[in-house]
Design a protein around this motif. Structure first.
Motif, PDB file in Angstrom:
ATOM      1  N   ILE A 207       0.784  -1.126  -0.007  1.00  0.00           N
ATOM      2  CA  ILE A 207       0.032  -0.072   0.093  1.00  0.00           C
ATOM      3  C   ILE A 207       0.843   1.283  -0.160  1.00  0.00           C
ATOM      4  N   ALA A 208       1.807   1.325   0.825  1.00  0.00           N
ATOM      5  CA  ALA A 208       2.778   2.381   0.851  1.00  0.00           C
ATOM      6  C   ALA A 208       3.434   2.799  -0.543  1.00  0.00           C
ATOM      7  N   LEU A 209       3.726   1.518  -1.233  1.00  0.00           N
ATOM      8  CA  LEU A 209       4.609   1.661  -2.646  1.00  0.00           C
ATOM      9  C   LEU A 209       3.529   2.277  -3.430  1.00  0.00           C
ATOM     10  N   ARG A 210       2.163   1.713  -3.496  1.00  0.00           N
ATOM     11  CA  ARG A 210       1.288   2.311  -4.476  1.00  0.00           C
ATOM     12  C   ARG A 210       1.046   3.708  -4.240  1.00  0.00           C
ATOM     13  N   VAL A 211       0.920   4.205  -2.950  1.00  0.00           N
ATOM     14  CA  VAL A 211       0.601   5.480  -2.621  1.00  0.00           C
ATOM     15  C   VAL A 211       1.822   6.308  -3.206  1.00  0.00           C
ATOM     16  N   ARG A 212       3.066   5.943  -2.767  1.00  0.00           N
ATOM     17  CA  ARG A 212       4.047   6.560  -3.388  1.00  0.00           C
ATOM     18  C   ARG A 212       4.307   6.867  -4.735  1.00  0.00           C
ATOM     19  N   ALA A 213       3.728   5.712  -5.535  1.00  0.00           N
ATOM     20  CA  ALA A 213       3.767   5.751  -6.915  1.00  0.00           C
ATOM     21  C   ALA A 213       2.728   6.698  -7.413  1.00  0.00           C
ATOM     22  N   GLU A 214       1.694   6.938  -7.012  1.00  0.00           N
ATOM     23  CA  GLU A 214       0.572   7.583  -7.112  1.00  0.00           C
ATOM     24  C   GLU A 214       0.878   9.242  -6.966  1.00  0.00           C
ATOM     25  N   ILE A 215       1.643   9.338  -5.853  1.00  0.00           N
ATOM     26  CA  ILE A 215       2.042  10.864  -5.519  1.00  0.00           C
ATOM     27  C   ILE A 215       3.089  11.366  -6.404  1.00  0.00           C
ATOM     28  N   ASP A 216       4.112  10.299  -6.870  1.00  0.00           N
ATOM     29  CA  ASP A 216       5.109  10.687  -7.824  1.00  0.00           C
ATOM     30  C   ASP A 216       4.515  11.017  -9.275  1.00  0.00           C
ATOM     31  N   SER A 217       3.457  10.089  -9.720  1.00  0.00           N
ATOM     32  CA  SER A 217       2.974  10.322 -10.969  1.00  0.00           C
ATOM     33  C   SER A 217       2.162  11.515 -11.018  1.00  0.00           C
TER      34      SER A 217
END
Length: 238
Positions: A207-217
């Protein structure tokens, strides 16, 4: 034989009565092998240890009936002078504990079994040293008694050291089987709990990795839309 009285204190062969400790005495009927300045000299091999009833009991021996103390010693306990009756080895015998009868374990006045040496185990009894034996005996309705294997000083007081329980030998297999099954269940439950915790940690990580990826995108797309390019003959400004 030493010619000086002070040399008897450390002599390995001869001894004077003055050199004996509170827990020592010359065995009765020991021959006098000499004298020095009016004091009798004895062989050190004739010196015997003397102990109180409780001290002998902790070695697996008991004072014989009608035996009188061979010596008295005085000690100070909390400012009070106490007199102890001492007995020699020849005044004692090996303790003979009461047997287990109909599954009932004999107890001392405190509800325990004194088991300072293996010979003190009641006939027909078994010593089970598993930490969970007492609680399992209650579940299985097996008569048991705590085994006292010694004493220790704790906070200025003498407290018994307990090590497992004593049960009837006929109940031994049932108790050990139950303990093994309990440990097996505990191991399975521990493994299941560990797997659950591992899955939860992986889930939080994903979940943390997915949130990080969405923020970066999100920030990357905003940055590309807000960038303006200005061109001059020699320089490009952003």
């Amino acid at each position: 034989m030493p010619r000086n009285i002070k040399d008897f204190a450390s002599n390995p062969y001869y001894v004077l009565l003055r050199n004996l400790t509170q827990h020592e005495m010359v065995a009765p009927n020991s021959p006098v092998v000499g004298t020095i300045r009016g004091e009798c000299v004895y062989l050190r091999t004739h010196v015997q240890k003397v102990c109180s009833r409780m001290a002998w009991h902790r070695t697996g021996r008991t004072v014989k009936d009608q035996e009188q103390p061979i010596k008295h010693t005085t000690t100070m306990r909390k400012g009070v002078e106490c007199v102890s009756e001492m007995y020699g080895l020849w005044q004692t015998q090996v303790v003979c504990p009461e047997p287990v009868v109909h599954g009932q374990v004999p107890r001392n006045e405190y509800g325990n079994v004194d088991l300072f040496v293996p010979e003190m185990l009641p006939h027909g009894g078994t010593h089970v040293r598993d930490p969970g034996a007492r609680s399992m005996c209650k579940e299985l309705d097996i008569d048991c008694a705590d085994a006292v294997v010694g004493f220790e000083f704790r906070r200025g007081a003498t407290v018994p050291v307990l090590d497992g329980v004593v049960i009837a030998t006929e109940s031994r297999d049932m108790l050990l089987d139950a303990l093994r099954e309990e440990r097996r269940i505990a191991i399975v439950a521990a493994r299941a709990a560990a797997e659950t915790r591992a899955v939860q940690r992986w889930r939080r990580l994903l979940i943390a990795l997915r949130v990080r990826a969405e923020i970066d995108s999100t920030f990357a797309s905003r940055s590309s839309r807000s960038t303006t390019t200005f061109t001059t003959p020699n320089t490009t400004f952003y």
